[in-house]
Design a protein around this motif. Structure first.
Motif, PDB file in Angstrom:
ATOM      1  N   ARG A  65       0.855  -1.184   0.000  1.00  0.00           N
ATOM      2  CA  ARG A  65       0.000   0.000   0.000  1.00  0.00           C
ATOM      3  C   ARG A  65       0.898   1.243   0.000  1.00  0.00           C
ATOM      4  N   TYR A  66       0.426   2.282  -0.658  1.00  0.00           N
ATOM      5  CA  TYR A  66       1.266   3.468  -0.830  1.00  0.00           C
ATOM      6  C   TYR A  66       0.458   4.749  -0.618  1.00  0.00           C
ATOM      7  N   SER A  67       1.168   5.787  -0.192  1.00  0.00           N
ATOM      8  CA  SER A  67       0.597   7.125  -0.113  1.00  0.00           C
ATOM      9  C   SER A  67       1.589   8.110  -0.717  1.00  0.00           C
ATOM     10  N   LEU A  68       1.151   9.344  -0.919  1.00  0.00           N
ATOM     11  CA  LEU A  68       2.077  10.369  -1.405  1.00  0.00           C
ATOM     12  C   LEU A  68       3.102  10.689  -0.331  1.00  0.00           C
ATOM     13  N   GLY A  69       4.322  11.004  -0.761  1.00  0.00           N
ATOM     14  CA  GLY A  69       5.401  11.237   0.189  1.00  0.00           C
ATOM     15  C   GLY A  69       5.771  12.697   0.343  1.00  0.00           C
ATOM     16  N   SER A  70       6.795  12.942   1.160  1.00  0.00           N
ATOM     17  CA  SER A  70       7.215  14.309   1.469  1.00  0.00           C
ATOM     18  C   SER A  70       7.769  15.041   0.252  1.00  0.00           C
ATOM     19  N   GLY A  71       8.238  14.291  -0.738  1.00  0.00           N
ATOM     20  CA  GLY A  71       8.755  14.936  -1.935  1.00  0.00           C
ATOM     21  C   GLY A  71       7.687  15.732  -2.664  1.00  0.00           C
ATOM     22  N   VAL A  72       6.440  15.253  -2.611  1.00  0.00           N
ATOM     23  CA  VAL A  72       5.330  15.980  -3.237  1.00  0.00           C
ATOM     24  C   VAL A  72       5.068  17.289  -2.502  1.00  0.00           C
ATOM     25  N   VAL A  73       5.134  17.232  -1.177  1.00  0.00           N
ATOM     26  CA  VAL A  73       4.948  18.448  -0.373  1.00  0.00           C
ATOM     27  C   VAL A  73       6.045  19.457  -0.675  1.00  0.00           C
ATOM     28  N   GLN A  74       7.273  18.959  -0.818  1.00  0.00           N
ATOM     29  CA  GLN A  74       8.392  19.851  -1.134  1.00  0.00           C
ATOM     30  C   GLN A  74       8.177  20.539  -2.474  1.00  0.00           C
ATOM     31  N   LEU A  75       7.691  19.791  -3.464  1.00  0.00           N
ATOM     32  CA  LEU A  75       7.400  20.384  -4.762  1.00  0.00           C
ATOM     33  C   LEU A  75       6.308  21.440  -4.645  1.00  0.00           C
ATOM     34  N   ALA A  76       5.281  21.153  -3.845  1.00  0.00           N
ATOM     35  CA  ALA A  76       4.183  22.109  -3.667  1.00  0.00           C
ATOM     36  C   ALA A  76       4.677  23.393  -3.013  1.00  0.00           C
ATOM     37  N   ILE A  77       5.550  23.249  -2.022  1.00  0.00           N
ATOM     38  CA  ILE A  77       6.094  24.444  -1.357  1.00  0.00           C
ATOM     39  C   ILE A  77       6.882  25.287  -2.329  1.00  0.00           C
ATOM     40  N   HIS A  78       7.694  24.646  -3.166  1.00  0.00           N
ATOM     41  CA  HIS A  78       8.478  25.393  -4.158  1.00  0.00           C
ATOM     42  C   HIS A  78       7.552  26.060  -5.177  1.00  0.00           C
ATOM     43  N   ALA A  79       6.478  25.358  -5.549  1.00  0.00           N
ATOM     44  CA  ALA A  79       5.551  25.928  -6.526  1.00  0.00           C
ATOM     45  C   ALA A  79       4.865  27.174  -5.981  1.00  0.00           C
ATOM     46  N   CYS A  80       4.577  27.180  -4.680  1.00  0.00           N
ATOM     47  CA  CYS A  80       3.891  28.318  -4.055  1.00  0.00           C
ATOM     48  C   CYS A  80       4.854  29.383  -3.554  1.00  0.00           C
ATOM     49  N   ALA A  81       6.146  29.167  -3.750  1.00  0.00           N
ATOM     50  CA  ALA A  81       7.136  30.095  -3.213  1.00  0.00           C
ATOM     51  C   ALA A  81       7.409  31.272  -4.132  1.00  0.00           C
ATOM     52  N   GLN A  82       6.617  31.412  -5.203  1.00  0.00           N
ATOM     53  CA  GLN A  82       6.807  32.561  -6.074  1.00  0.00           C
ATOM     54  C   GLN A  82       6.535  33.833  -5.280  1.00  0.00           C
ATOM     55  N   PRO A  83       7.442  34.802  -5.351  1.00  0.00           N
ATOM     56  CA  PRO A  83       7.248  36.020  -4.555  1.00  0.00           C
ATOM     57  C   PRO A  83       6.012  36.790  -5.001  1.00  0.00           C
ATOM     58  N   GLN A  84       5.109  37.080  -4.061  1.00  0.00           N
ATOM     59  CA  GLN A  84       3.912  37.847  -4.343  1.00  0.00           C
ATOM     60  C   GLN A  84       4.062  39.237  -3.738  1.00  0.00           C
ATOM     61  N   ASP A  85       3.779  40.251  -4.522  1.00  0.00           N
ATOM     62  CA  ASP A  85       3.845  41.628  -4.043  1.00  0.00           C
ATOM     63  C   ASP A  85       2.643  41.881  -3.136  1.00  0.00           C
ATOM     64  N   PRO A  86       2.854  42.046  -1.823  1.00  0.00           N
ATOM     65  CA  PRO A  86       1.708  42.252  -0.930  1.00  0.00           C
ATOM     66  C   PRO A  86       0.913  43.499  -1.271  1.00  0.00           C
ATOM     67  N   HIS A  87       1.578  44.500  -1.848  1.00  0.00           N
ATOM     68  CA  HIS A  87       0.868  45.716  -2.243  1.00  0.00           C
ATOM     69  C   HIS A  87      -0.073  45.421  -3.410  1.00  0.00           C
ATOM     70  N   ALA A  88       0.354  44.540  -4.323  1.00  0.00           N
ATOM     71  CA  ALA A  88      -0.491  44.182  -5.462  1.00  0.00           C
ATOM     72  C   ALA A  88      -1.719  43.415  -4.980  1.00  0.00           C
ATOM     73  N   VAL A  89      -1.512  42.504  -4.040  1.00  0.00           N
ATOM     74  CA  VAL A  89      -2.641  41.751  -3.478  1.00  0.00           C
ATOM     75  C   VAL A  89      -3.617  42.705  -2.798  1.00  0.00           C
ATOM     76  N   HIS A  90      -3.088  43.592  -1.975  1.00  0.00           N
ATOM     77  CA  HIS A  90      -3.953  44.500  -1.227  1.00  0.00           C
ATOM     78  C   HIS A  90      -4.699  45.450  -2.158  1.00  0.00           C
ATOM     79  N   SER A  91      -4.052  45.869  -3.240  1.00  0.00           N
ATOM     80  CA  SER A  91      -4.712  46.793  -4.159  1.00  0.00           C
ATOM     81  C   SER A  91      -5.926  46.155  -4.816  1.00  0.00           C
ATOM     82  N   VAL A  92      -5.872  44.842  -5.049  1.00  0.00           N
ATOM     83  CA  VAL A  92      -7.027  44.137  -5.602  1.00  0.00           C
ATOM     84  C   VAL A  92      -8.194  44.197  -4.622  1.00  0.00           C
TER      85      VAL A  92
END
Length: 272
Positions: A65-92
């Protein structure tokens, strides 16, 4: 047309197995179940799983039996690590508040432990916060369940079935308004409507004395959070179709900050 190489075919098979974990019910699966879900044979799936264990993409749980591993979480963290301008978010958020006249909140999904939502930013005046009865720091520091309020449903509608079931088992919080949905079948139907329409509305639900509209912030096929617009009950005009459209546009704008914006898959807004 050029034929695909063996490496391309193998890569596609690996991705199909990974995606199957997101589509199937539960967290742990065997090679046979994954083979049926992907259309691959058992031996191919078993080789992919065994190789993925070495890369921390999969974890072996017990016998076969298998489940997803920590490597998938690491990929997700890197994918979401794109720098977001907080001023741009707030302006929306500020633009939405200026065009609708109601306080606006940006909730993000908290995917650890019990899935919840946390307010990451808001556009509201001191008078708005006084009417709501919360200080800004209280709204920005307290995680809230996904099953309560339009903001929670806008996120929950796009979560996997396992997350939805877990969220439905959580009791309503004491601050929920009298219009909060308590019937499970009504709630499930609302989730289906939200996924189809790309927004949901609440009446005296998120907070007592306030009507609400919320739209999901989506990146590709992944929900990241939701945008919530509040309007006081009795305020003129009340929640209009134009306000819903603007809320949905704001959510789409935030989602596009993670990647190129795709055409909206949702139908035109119509309110009863």
């Amino acid at each position: 047309m050029a034929s695909r190489g063996a490496g391309t075919v193998l890569a596609e098979r690996v991705f199909r197995v990974q995606r199957a974990f997101a589509r199937l019910e539960g967290e742990v699966h065997g090679p046979g179940e994954l083979a049926r879900a992907t259309g691959l044979d058992d031996s191919t799936v078993h080789r992919i799983l065994r190789s993925g264990v070495e890369q921390d993409i999969f974890v072996r749980i017990g016998h076969g039996r298998y489940s997803l591993g920590s490597g998938v979480v690491q990929l997700a963290i890197h994918a979401c690590a794109q720098p977001q301008d907080p001023h741009a978010v707030h302006s929306v958020l500020e633009k939405l508040r200026a065009t609708t006249g109601g306080p606006v909140f940006f909730y993000v999904l908290v995917p650890f432990g019990t899935f919840q939502r946390l307010c990451a930013d808001l556009a509201a005046t001191d008078a708005d916060l006084g009417d709501i009865g919360y200080a800004a720091e209280d709204l920005l520091s307290v995680a809230r369940p996904l099953r309560s309020g339009a903001a929670g449903r806008a996120i929950l509608a796009f979560c996997p079935p396992a997350v939805q079931r877990a969220a439905l088992d959580v009791e309503l919080p004491p601050y929920a308004g009298p219009g909060a949905i308590t019937d499970w079948e009504t709630l499930r139907a609302s989730l289906a409507d939200t996924r189809r329409l790309g927004f949901t509305v609440g009446h005296d639900e998120d907070l007592t004395g306030w009507n609400s509209c919320a739209a999901p912030v989506v990146w590709g096929q992944v929900v990241l959070g939701s945008v919530l617009l509040l309007r006081r009950i009795g305020q003129t005009p009340s929640m209009t179709a134009a306000m819903v459209v603007r809320t949905r546009q704001a959510a789409r704008k935030l989602g596009s900050m993670f990647g190129a914006a795709a055409p909206s898959p949702f139908p035109a807004v119509r309110l009863p």
